[in-house]
Design a protein around this motif. Structure first.
Motif, mmCIF file in Angstrom:
data_model
loop_
_atom_site.group_PDB
_atom_site.id
_atom_site.type_symbol
_atom_site.label_atom_id
_atom_site.label_comp_id
_atom_site.label_asym_id
_atom_site.label_seq_id
_atom_site.Cartn_x
_atom_site.Cartn_y
_atom_site.Cartn_z
ATOM 1 N N LEU B 227 17.556 -0.039 8.866
ATOM 2 C CA LEU B 227 17.297 1.221 8.174
ATOM 3 C C LEU B 227 16.249 1.035 7.084
ATOM 4 N N SER B 228 16.344 -0.061 6.371
ATOM 5 C CA SER B 228 15.359 -0.311 5.310
ATOM 6 C C SER B 228 13.979 -0.503 5.918
ATOM 7 N N PHE B 229 13.933 -1.149 7.064
ATOM 8 C CA PHE B 229 12.673 -1.346 7.776
ATOM 9 C C PHE B 229 12.022 -0.001 8.062
ATOM 10 N N LEU B 230 12.854 0.965 8.424
ATOM 11 C CA LEU B 230 12.333 2.295 8.738
ATOM 12 C C LEU B 230 12.114 3.142 7.490
ATOM 13 N N GLY B 231 12.502 2.580 6.337
ATOM 14 C CA GLY B 231 12.364 3.356 5.113
ATOM 15 C C GLY B 231 13.504 4.325 4.872
ATOM 16 N N LEU B 232 14.579 4.162 5.625
ATOM 17 C CA LEU B 232 15.726 5.062 5.463
ATOM 18 C C LEU B 232 16.847 4.413 4.674
ATOM 19 N N GLY B 233 16.693 3.127 4.392
ATOM 20 C CA GLY B 233 17.796 2.414 3.736
ATOM 21 C C GLY B 233 17.605 2.371 2.237
ATOM 22 N N THR B 234 17.731 1.168 1.710
ATOM 23 C CA THR B 234 17.598 0.996 0.273
ATOM 24 C C THR B 234 16.161 1.334 -0.134
ATOM 25 N N PRO B 235 16.027 2.278 -1.060
ATOM 26 C CA PRO B 235 14.658 2.687 -1.405
ATOM 27 C C PRO B 235 13.935 1.602 -2.218
ATOM 28 N N PRO B 236 12.606 1.509 -2.097
ATOM 29 C CA PRO B 236 11.832 0.561 -2.868
ATOM 30 C C PRO B 236 11.914 0.924 -4.348
ATOM 31 N N PRO B 237 11.691 0.021 -5.275
ATOM 32 C CA PRO B 237 11.210 -1.332 -5.004
ATOM 33 C C PRO B 237 12.310 -2.370 -4.813
ATOM 34 N N THR B 238 13.584 -1.915 -4.759
ATOM 35 C CA THR B 238 14.676 -2.872 -4.626
ATOM 36 C C THR B 238 14.404 -3.799 -3.441
ATOM 37 N N PRO B 239 14.548 -5.102 -3.631
ATOM 38 C CA PRO B 239 14.252 -6.016 -2.527
ATOM 39 C C PRO B 239 15.365 -6.012 -1.490
ATOM 40 N N SER B 240 15.057 -5.528 -0.301
ATOM 41 C CA SER B 240 16.015 -5.626 0.804
ATOM 42 C C SER B 240 15.302 -6.382 1.911
ATOM 43 N N TRP B 241 16.072 -7.196 2.644
ATOM 44 C CA TRP B 241 15.448 -8.014 3.685
ATOM 45 C C TRP B 241 14.706 -7.136 4.696
ATOM 46 N N GLY B 242 15.310 -6.004 5.004
ATOM 47 C CA GLY B 242 14.691 -5.121 5.994
ATOM 48 C C GLY B 242 13.368 -4.543 5.506
ATOM 49 N N SER B 243 13.340 -4.084 4.226
ATOM 50 C CA SER B 243 12.097 -3.486 3.740
ATOM 51 C C SER B 243 11.040 -4.561 3.521
ATOM 52 N N MET B 244 11.486 -5.801 3.253
ATOM 53 C CA MET B 244 10.518 -6.882 3.117
ATOM 54 C C MET B 244 9.775 -7.095 4.438
ATOM 55 N N ILE B 245 10.536 -7.044 5.530
ATOM 56 C CA ILE B 245 9.880 -7.200 6.836
ATOM 57 C C ILE B 245 8.933 -6.038 7.087
ATOM 58 N N ALA B 246 9.375 -4.847 6.709
ATOM 59 C CA ALA B 246 8.534 -3.677 6.919
ATOM 60 C C ALA B 246 7.199 -3.834 6.167
ATOM 61 N N ASP B 247 7.296 -4.276 4.901
ATOM 62 C CA ASP B 247 6.093 -4.465 4.103
ATOM 63 C C ASP B 247 5.194 -5.541 4.689
ATOM 64 N N ALA B 248 5.821 -6.523 5.329
ATOM 65 C CA ALA B 248 5.065 -7.677 5.803
ATOM 66 C C ALA B 248 4.281 -7.377 7.070
ATOM 67 N N ARG B 249 4.561 -6.231 7.701
ATOM 68 C CA ARG B 249 3.921 -5.929 8.979
ATOM 69 C C ARG B 249 2.393 -6.024 8.890
ATOM 70 N N ASP B 250 1.851 -5.540 7.751
ATOM 71 C CA ASP B 250 0.401 -5.491 7.634
ATOM 72 C C ASP B 250 -0.228 -6.868 7.451
ATOM 73 N N PHE B 251 0.599 -7.855 7.136
ATOM 74 C CA PHE B 251 0.036 -9.171 6.798
ATOM 75 C C PHE B 251 0.482 -10.262 7.771
ATOM 76 N N ILE B 252 0.938 -9.851 8.956
ATOM 77 C CA ILE B 252 1.460 -10.821 9.910
ATOM 78 C C ILE B 252 0.457 -11.945 10.156
ATOM 79 N N ARG B 253 -0.836 -11.592 10.303
ATOM 80 C CA ARG B 253 -1.824 -12.619 10.620
ATOM 81 C C ARG B 253 -2.185 -13.466 9.419
#
Lengths: 347, 294, 360
Positions: B227-253
């Motif tokens: 849910l955090s990955f989709l932006g439906l879970g814990t709202p930012p900026p609180t660090p959640s593992w799911g939202s961290m992955i979501a944020d990291a999408r742009d920097f995979i390379r």
């Protein structure tokens, strides 16, 4: 509790229970099983009434009806002369039960102490600080050492567990104990110990027993009165001595003849009864025993024989009870065989 | 009459609690616990593990690879990934524990009701069946969309998702044991429904329920991350593992550590709880001995 | 309808009888063990017994005495982790313990069959009973055609006293009553037609008394017809008295007494057998509601047997010396009579069940 002067501990009048079985949810019509039909008896303090019969004859249902675990369809139950129609605390205290299977009837995750504490707590029998002493006393009363208190049921042998079951039953000062095949699940060498214990307790507490059993030899030893059930009905009822001196119903005779005498010199030559109990959902017309009865006559198919007195305190539900005086009749191969015997079985 | 010697039967047997342990220390269970313990310690001791603030933005230090100063590197705002992982574990565990407690409470209460009372079974059974026809995660998204993103709402949606399973487990045990002879025996000495249910029957369900709850815990962590990955879970900026992955999408390379570290943590948490659940199940019922990975 | 002739042949381990050479089954020094946390538990210890051709041997004992394990050993079906650790089981000259599994499968259900206590759980609920009978034929008589198998099954059911066998053939176990299910079990056990030994483990315990009498009658009849041997395992002395030719009494994994049925009931030698017989309720034998003679104590735990005689703790006639010190050996008392008791010759006269009061 006030008590009518001469009322029996338990009196049961015309008790009846039918179970409806639904065949499937598509079929509307239901099968009706006559579990208990028109059963009446009474048991006085200090005496034992044995209920005898084969599996499915309604003896266990009768026990459940008395305990109000199952609601009767009709009929009355009187406890010390007072009508009982629901599971009152008083009923739960005055009527106790000893179960057949000492393995299944004790809660496995309870210590013996908790098992015996439960009835005392529920009925507020004694103040909490006396509880342990009282539990200890009932353990000693059934011949076990007090230190079983801290054990779990699975740590005890079958006989010891049954003693705990008995201790639980007597701990609340009951007046009637229903013993449902109390020894048939136990090892042969343990049975006498438990029977002796029950007899002792009956005497010391002046208890009434309803003793359910299929073992006629045992019944002859422990009971004062015998009632034989077949397909939900009592077919014969008499004082024990009278009953064993000369049973007056062909089914009682067959039961007696089927019990295996532990003496190789007295081998039974052939099984006294052929066939099996009729299906309780499709009872034969007239007498429900006639399909297996070696004495059945035409009248048996037409008229259901009522349970009636055939001697002092001796009841039998057989049209031919009057002829059943000599004991040879049943085993005599020349005895009249009815045309309706054997009844074709439903396939 | 004679006194029988006591304890001749099985002096060595251990007492059976409501839960019969047929086997000590199943290897799956042990490994699961060994994996989970550091995660829990990490959540509890978060302030002592890292002195860096997971929220403090430090633009010049953004996207630094792992180094002594930042063992797991930094993210695109220059925040320390280790600190975010450590504090993120608190969220995962809070959601997991919170939803497990709620699931247990509702599951046991409703399960007992539907196992014991026919009328309740009709209602509870239908409702929980209809909840179970949705794919779990889709239902979670629907609930979150309806009630809005927050940590507490994640707990609620996970509970709604998982409670039917616990209801079923409890109901099955109640139905199995309500006709048992020891229950009938307790009834004949006068025990009421409450005693019968909570003292005689429910302890028998404790084992299967614990198994279910440990799987539910794992589920909760996964759903929260999703849910955090989709932006439906814990709202930012609180660090959640799911939202961290979501944020990291742009920097995979460019910054591999941003996605691998939280991904690894989620895997570890979910795997450890599943191992615990499988291990528990095998310890409770050796007949179901699964040929697990260990 | 004549009483089965009382045969007094046979011997437990050694031959003392002219017919001994014709024994169908000889069990020699059998030992069965189960591993336990504290070490192996011996559930059958040094057991010698023979069964003659066409003999009904009754095996009496209480739960956990090893009687069912003996039945399973004969069929090579000791449940793991249990194991036959010593001894021989010789059937018609073949040692069943050393034969390979293929031969054993050939013997099971063909030459040796077993019937278990609970007919409901031994029948597979998802196959018709006809199916389950034909399956045995398919295994042991693979040449038989489908139609022949059906005909044979129906014929067998008829022989076993099942009415309307053609209809029963297509019924499922749950549609039948307990008595008929047990008859079906017997039919399955005997369908191959060359059964030499039928092992029946508590075959009537789950049945009602009137049905029990029918099934026992059937056993005796079939045994007389086929001249097969029958090992009848039970805890019920009534069943033994009514059917057996010879009786072996087991206690705590050991044979404690072997006798022909007549002499056993007339004059049991072992204190345990005597105790069992005294403690049987007998209508009219003693005053109603009087104390019944009881064997005190409980069956000992096999994992933790005391030294000396295993019956010591419960024995009325025990003496520290020699009962506590040494395990008594099975000793021959008379032709065909064996007893495992140090003091059998010193015991008081056995009173045939009369008004004997509690020994307390």
């Amino acid at each position: 509790m006030k008590r009518a002067a001469d009322a029996p501990v338990i009196a049961v009048k015309n008790l009846a229970k039918r179970f409806k079985l639904r065949q499937s949810w598509l079929k509307r019509d239901k099968l009706v099983v006559r579990a208990v039909d028109d059963v009446s008896f009474e048991i006085a303090a200090g005496s034992t009434m044995a209920l005898v019969g084969e599996s499915g004859c309604g003896k266990s249902t009768t026990a459940k009806l008395i305990l109000q675990l199952v609601k009767p369809d009709s009929g009355e139950i009187y406890l010390n002369g007072e009508p009982v129609s629901e599971a009152t605390p008083q009923l739960r205290q005055k009527v106790q039960m000893v179960f057949q299977d000492p393995y299944a009837s004790l809660t496995p995750h309870f210590r013996i102490e908790s098992i015996l504490r439960e009835p005392l707590v529920v009925h507020r029998i004694c103040p909490p600080n006396e509880m342990r002493d009282r539990i200890g006393a009932s353990i000693t009363a059934v011949g076990l050492p007090v230190d079983v208190m801290s054990r779990y049921p699975h740590e005890l042998s079958g006989g010891q567990r049954q003693r705990i079951g008995i201790a639980r039953a007597i701990s609340v000062n009951p007046e009637l104990i229903i013993c449902d095949e109390p020894v048939s699940a136990l090892d042969v060498s343990i049975r006498s110990q438990i029977i002796n214990l029950l007899l002792d307790l009956q005497q010391s507490h002046n208890l009434a027993f309803l003793f359910i059993s299929h073992d006629l030899d045992l019944v002859a030893h422990v009971s004062d009165f015998v009632a034989v059930m077949y397909l939900g009905k009592i077919v014969e009822q008499a004082a024990t001595e009278k009953f064993f001196a000369g049973p007056r119903h062909p089914y009682s005779r067959a039961l007696l003849a089927s019990s295996l005498v532990p003496d190789p010199k007295k081998r039974i030559q052939f099984a006294p009864l052929s066939g099996e109990v009729a299906s309780p959902t499709e009872l034969p017309t007239g007498c429900s025993f006639r399909t297996r009865c070696p004495l059945a006559i035409d009248k048996c198919a037409r008229v259901e024989p009522p349970l009636q007195a055939i001697g002092e305190g001796h009841l039998s539900a057989c049209h031919r009870a009057g002829e059943l005086v000599s004991s040879e009749m049943l085993t005599d191969p020349s005895a009249p065989q009815s045309a309706i015997n054997p009844q074709p079985e439903r396939i | 009459m004679s006194t029988e010697p006591i304890g001749t039967q099985s002096e060595k047997l251990s007492p059976p609690r409501a839960i019969a342990w047929h086997q000590r220390a199943n290897p799956m269970f042990v490994v699961g616990v060994l994996m989970l313990t550091p995660l829990i310690l990490m959540a509890i001791m978060a302030p002592f593990l890292t002195f860096l603030d997971p929220l403090s933005i430090n633009a010049p230090q953004k996207l630094l690879p792992p180094s002594w100063a930042h063992p797991f590197g930094t993210d695109h705002f220059g925040r320390d990934v280790l600190a975010r992982i450590v504090y993120g574990s608190q969220i995962s565990l809070r959601v997991g524990i919170g939803s497990t407690i709620l699931t247990a409470l509702f599951g046991i209460f409703l399960g007992v009701a539907s196992g014991w009372y026919h009328w309740a079974d009709a209602i509870i059974g239908r409702v929980s069946d209809s909840l179970m026809i949705f794919p779990g995660f889709v239902l979670a998204i629907m609930i979150m969309a309806a009630i809005g993103p927050s940590e507490f709402n994640v707990i609620i949606s996970v509970t709604v998702l998982y409670v039917p399973r616990v209801i079923r487990t409890v109901r099955a045990s109640v139905i199995e044991f309500r006709g048992a002879e020891f229950v009938e025996a307790a009834r004949t000495v006068g025990a009421g429904d409450f005693r019968l249910l909570f003292l005689h029957i429910l302890p028998k369900a404790a084992g299967p329920v614990m198994v279910q709850l440990s799987f539910g815990f794992a589920w909760a962590i996964l759903v929260e991350a999703g849910l955090s990955f989709l932006g439906l879970g814990t709202p930012p900026p609180t660090p959640s593992w799911g939202s961290m992955i979501a944020d990291a999408r742009d920097f995979i390379r460019s910054a591999w550590w941003l996605i691998t570290v939280p991904g690894f943590m989620i895997t570890l948490a979910v795997l450890s709880l599943n191992l615990i659940g499988d291990g528990l199940r095998d310890m409770l019922d050796p007949r179901l001995q699964s040929k697990g990975i260990l | 309808m004549t009483k089965p002739a009382l045969q007094t042949n046979g011997s437990p381990g050694t031959s003392d009888d002219s017919r001994a050479g014709e024994n169908l089954l000889e069990i020699v020094k059998l030992e069965v063990r189960f591993p336990d946390n504290t070490g192996p538990v011996t559930v059958i210890d040094n057991l010698d017994i023979t069964i003659g051709h066409g003999e009904i041997l009754g095996l009496v004992g209480e739960s956990g005495c090893g009687k069912s394990m003996l039945a399973r050993s004969i069929l090579g079906l000791v449940p793991p982790p249990g194991k036959v650790t010593k001894g021989k089981i010789v059937l018609d000259g073949v040692d069943l313990l050393t034969t390979d599994e293929a031969t054993m499968q050939d013997i099971r259900g063909n030459k040796v069959s077993i019937i278990l206590q609970e007919p409901m759980t031994s029948l597979n609920p998802v196959f018709t009973i006809g199916n389950q009978m034909a399956e045995v034929l398919a295994i042991h008589c693979p040449d038989m055609k489908r139609r022949e198998r059906r005909a044979r099954s129906v014929e067998m059911m008829e022989r076993i006293g099942i009415q309307y066998p053609e209809n029963r053939y297509d019924q499922y176990p749950h549609e039948l009553s307990g008595g008929i299910r047990q008859r079906v079990m017997i039919a399955i056990a005997l369908i191959c037609g060359n059964v030499r030994l039928l092992v029946a483990d508590e075959p009537t315990t789950a049945l009602d008394v009137t049905i029990q009498a029918q099934i026992l009658e059937l056993f005796v009849k079939l045994q007389a017809e086929t001249q097969m041997a029958l090992l009848l395992i039970t805890h019920d002395l009534g069943v033994i008295a009514q059917t057996a030719h010879r009786v072996a009494v087991m206690y705590a994994g050991r044979l404690v007494e072997i006798s022909d049925v007549g002499r056993l009931f007339e004059k049991p030698l072992h204190p345990y057998t005597r105790g069992l017989m005294y403690s049987l309720p007998r209508a009219g034998a003693r005053p109603r509601k009087s104390h019944m003679p009881a064997i005190p104590g409980t069956v000992p735990n096999l994992a933790d047997l005391p030294p000396g005689c295993p019956f010591y703790d419960r024995c009325e006639y025990r003496q520290q010396q020699p009962c506590r010190e040494a395990m008594p050996q099975l000793e021959q008392v008379d032709r065909g009579r064996w007893v495992r008791c140090h003091r059998w010759h010193e015991l008081p006269q056995f009173e045939v069940l009369s008004a004997r009061l509690d020994r307390r």
